[in-house]
Design a protein around this motif. Structure first.
Motif, mmCIF file in Angstrom:
data_model
loop_
_atom_site.group_PDB
_atom_site.id
_atom_site.type_symbol
_atom_site.label_atom_id
_atom_site.label_comp_id
_atom_site.label_asym_id
_atom_site.label_seq_id
_atom_site.Cartn_x
_atom_site.Cartn_y
_atom_site.Cartn_z
ATOM 1 N N SER A 40 0.839 -1.194 0.000
ATOM 2 C CA SER A 40 0.000 0.000 0.000
ATOM 3 C C SER A 40 0.868 1.235 0.000
ATOM 4 C CB SER A 40 -0.892 0.030 1.258
ATOM 5 O OG SER A 40 -0.105 0.132 2.423
ATOM 6 N N THR A 41 0.305 2.323 -0.435
ATOM 7 C CA THR A 41 0.978 3.605 -0.361
ATOM 8 C C THR A 41 0.049 4.582 0.332
ATOM 9 O OG1 THR A 41 0.107 4.247 -2.514
ATOM 10 C CG2 THR A 41 2.308 3.252 -2.484
ATOM 11 N N THR A 42 0.653 5.522 1.008
ATOM 12 C CA THR A 42 -0.131 6.553 1.679
ATOM 13 C C THR A 42 0.188 7.882 1.032
ATOM 14 O OG1 THR A 42 -0.054 5.338 3.752
ATOM 15 C CG2 THR A 42 -0.598 7.678 3.864
ATOM 16 N N THR A 43 -0.804 8.535 0.510
ATOM 17 C CA THR A 43 -0.599 9.806 -0.155
ATOM 18 C C THR A 43 -0.964 10.942 0.787
ATOM 19 O OG1 THR A 43 -1.141 8.800 -2.279
ATOM 20 C CG2 THR A 43 -1.195 11.199 -2.162
ATOM 21 N N THR A 51 4.032 10.722 -2.026
ATOM 22 C CA THR A 51 3.589 9.376 -1.710
ATOM 23 C C THR A 51 4.614 8.677 -0.829
ATOM 24 O OG1 THR A 51 2.358 9.216 -3.766
ATOM 25 C CG2 THR A 51 2.905 7.163 -2.672
ATOM 26 N N THR A 52 4.132 8.027 0.228
ATOM 27 C CA THR A 52 5.013 7.292 1.137
ATOM 28 C C THR A 52 5.052 5.829 0.738
ATOM 29 O OG1 THR A 52 4.505 8.810 2.938
ATOM 30 C CG2 THR A 52 5.457 6.670 3.530
ATOM 31 N N PHE A 53 6.257 5.308 0.563
ATOM 32 C CA PHE A 53 6.424 3.914 0.151
ATOM 33 C C PHE A 53 6.326 2.991 1.373
ATOM 34 C CE2 PHE A 53 9.625 0.441 -0.395
ATOM 35 C CZ PHE A 53 8.902 -0.317 -1.315
ATOM 36 N N ASN A 170 8.848 12.793 -10.169
ATOM 37 C CA ASN A 170 7.917 13.224 -9.120
ATOM 38 C C ASN A 170 8.573 13.307 -7.742
ATOM 39 O OD1 ASN A 170 5.714 13.454 -10.888
ATOM 40 N ND2 ASN A 170 5.267 11.272 -10.734
ATOM 41 N N GLY A 171 9.802 13.770 -7.727
ATOM 42 C CA GLY A 171 10.473 14.027 -6.465
ATOM 43 C C GLY A 171 11.151 12.843 -5.812
ATOM 44 N N HIS A 172 11.154 11.686 -6.457
ATOM 45 C CA HIS A 172 11.800 10.506 -5.879
ATOM 46 C C HIS A 172 12.792 9.895 -6.859
ATOM 47 C CE1 HIS A 172 9.541 10.543 -2.225
ATOM 48 N NE2 HIS A 172 8.374 10.496 -2.859
ATOM 49 N N THR A 173 13.689 9.080 -6.335
ATOM 50 C CA THR A 173 14.748 8.452 -7.127
ATOM 51 C C THR A 173 14.435 6.967 -7.285
ATOM 52 O OG1 THR A 173 16.370 10.035 -6.275
ATOM 53 C CG2 THR A 173 17.223 8.025 -7.313
#
Length: 464
Positions: A40-43, A51-53, A170-173
């Motif tokens: 799941s992801t939490t936005t 988005t939190t991984f 989108n701000g992540h690597t």
């Protein structure tokens, strides 16, 4: 012979079909690892960058499945040998070569069936553009955001400046670069010394020297625009906004920009003087007929070994390298990049500890990268690569300073898109040049072709 890094799809087709540096791919084995689909992801906001991984349930003893191309296979096997407690299932596949969509197709299948995702994969930068997004509304992105408690920021900061830009969405690597192919100025030092020529440091000097060579030594060349990656050497280095993402889905394609026309005008003048050829360095018969007459070549860091040494068979001790060239008013040059693959870790992996450790080792380990076929993207490993005598002995002088400088000067405004930057160049520009048209008069058609591709991929396009 191992192919130099991960070239753009059509560039690989040209080189693989017409030069001595072809890559032989091993047969594909369709053995995919299984992992829980419970994720799941939490936005926390409307922007997907927030988005939190959240990993699936982890088991640090579980087997990881690794998909690699044949060039990277020995490195994966070396990791397995040095880490015997890590259970690994190694699968050889095409690695995204020749524009293959095999990985994307398989991930879409695994998303539908709920299992089968590999834990670690080697791919092209283009693969990241789809892997960082869900393949369907009910799925989550295949690639895990490595900057979210998977790979230390200190490690990510160790890569060459801008080299992780294709991985950042989108701000992540979402990946780590295996290698880069920063563009530099290659030249035959023996001939330059013999003829009393000074190595240019600016584009104006390059143009003037090319014109001088055309008059004093007809038939000798200072460059080529005839390969499917030539635009990355020249127009990327000129900061031409041909593939400039101003927003994640908004692409600027403006070939009327002065940064584009200054390069097209310069090249047109040298093409008319026959100092720059419209025949590709890797085209059929070029190495045999004209390889010995290449005085200079503006191209990637792998040109030295794989173009001059392997294809042209220029004797050792003649070829040297100089830094990227500058335009008037510039104190620091910008340059292009022609190649470089990536490693991604699956967001579905049940053993992220082993998966991220493998991806990190492959991209940053001195033990692995010291003998790599091409220049490592990770700066500390690149220094060890440069210290390896095997990577220096062919050249007339040490390439270290130039390679390291250029690695940090690749312009990030030539963006990683969902489609190849080689297609429009190959289908529109190269035929026009063959027909005798100039680069400058072909810019509008090139712009239209890029724009059409972008729109077909869902981008909003601006031409200003």
């Amino acid at each position: 012979m191992r192919f130099p890094g991960f070239l753009k799809a059509s560039a690989r087709r040209t080189a693989a079909g017409k030069s001595a540096v072809a890559l032989s791919l091993l047969g594909m084995t369709l053995l995919a690892g299984c992992a829980s689909a419970e994720q799941s992801t939490t936005t926390t906001g409307s922007d997907s960058g927030s988005t939190t991984f959240k990993p699936v349930k982890q088991d640090d003893t579980s087997q990881i499945t690794v998909w690699a191309d044949s060039t990277r296979l020995p490195s994966v096997q070396a990791y397995q040998k040095s880490h015997p407690t890590v259970k690994m299932n190694i699968v050889t596949y095409d690695g995204g070569a020749d524009g293959s969509t095999y990985l994307q197709t398989k991930v879409q299948l695994f998303d539908r069936t709920g299992s089968g995702w590999p834990d670690v994969v080697f791919g092209s930068p283009t693969d990241v553009t789809w892997a960082a997004e869900p393949t369907a509304p009910s799925t989550i992105p295949f690639a895990a955001p490595l900057d979210q408690n998977l790979v230390p920021q200190q490690t990510l900061d160790g890569f060459a400046k801008g080299s992780l830009s294709p991985c950042q969405i989108n701000g992540h690597t979402y990946c780590m670069r295996n290698d880069i192919a920063q563009v530099v100025l290659w030249y035959n030092k023996s001939l330059m010394d013999k003829w009393g020529y000074q190595v240019p440091t600016t584009w104006q000097q390059y143009q003037e020297l090319g014109q001088k060579v055309a008059k004093e030594h007809p038939g000798y060349l200072v460059g080529s625009v005839g390969d499917t990656n030539s635009q990355e050497s020249y127009f990327w280095a000129s900061q031409c906004p041909a593939f400039n993402l101003v927003q994640p889905n908004n692409l600027r394609v403006n070939l009327a920009d002065g940064n584009c026309t200054r390069m097209s005008n310069l090249l047109d003048s040298l093409i008319s003087e026959k100092a720059v050829t419209t025949q590709g360095f890797f085209s059929q018969g070029f190495a045999k007929n004209s390889g010995s007459k290449v005085l200079m070549a503006y191209g990637p860091s792998w040109y030295g070994q794989y173009l001059f040494n392997t294809a042209f068979k220029t004797p050792a001790g003649q070829i040297a390298v100089a830094p990227p060239l500058t335009w008037p008013g510039e104190t620091t040059p910008s340059t292009g990049n022609v190649g470089g693959g990536v490693w991604m870790v699956s967001s579905h992996s049940a053993n992220l500890k082993a998966s991220t450790d493998l991806a990190t080792w492959l991209t940053t380990s001195n033990d692995n990268q010291a003998s790599a076929p091409t220049y490592p993207a990770y700066a500390p490993a690149a220094k060890v690569w440069l210290a390896n005598p095997e990577n220096q002995k062919y050249f007339a002088a040490d390439v270290s300073d130039v390679f390291q400088q250029a690695a940090d000067e690749v312009w990030t405004g030539w963006s990683n898109t969902k489609f190849s930057d080689a297609t429009a160049w190959s289908s529109v520009v190269l035929p026009a040049l063959t027909a005798g048209k100039s680069l400058t008069e072909t810019l509008p058609a090139w712009q239209a072709a890029i724009s059409d591709e972008a729109k077909a991929e869902g981008y909003t396009v601006t031409n200003q």
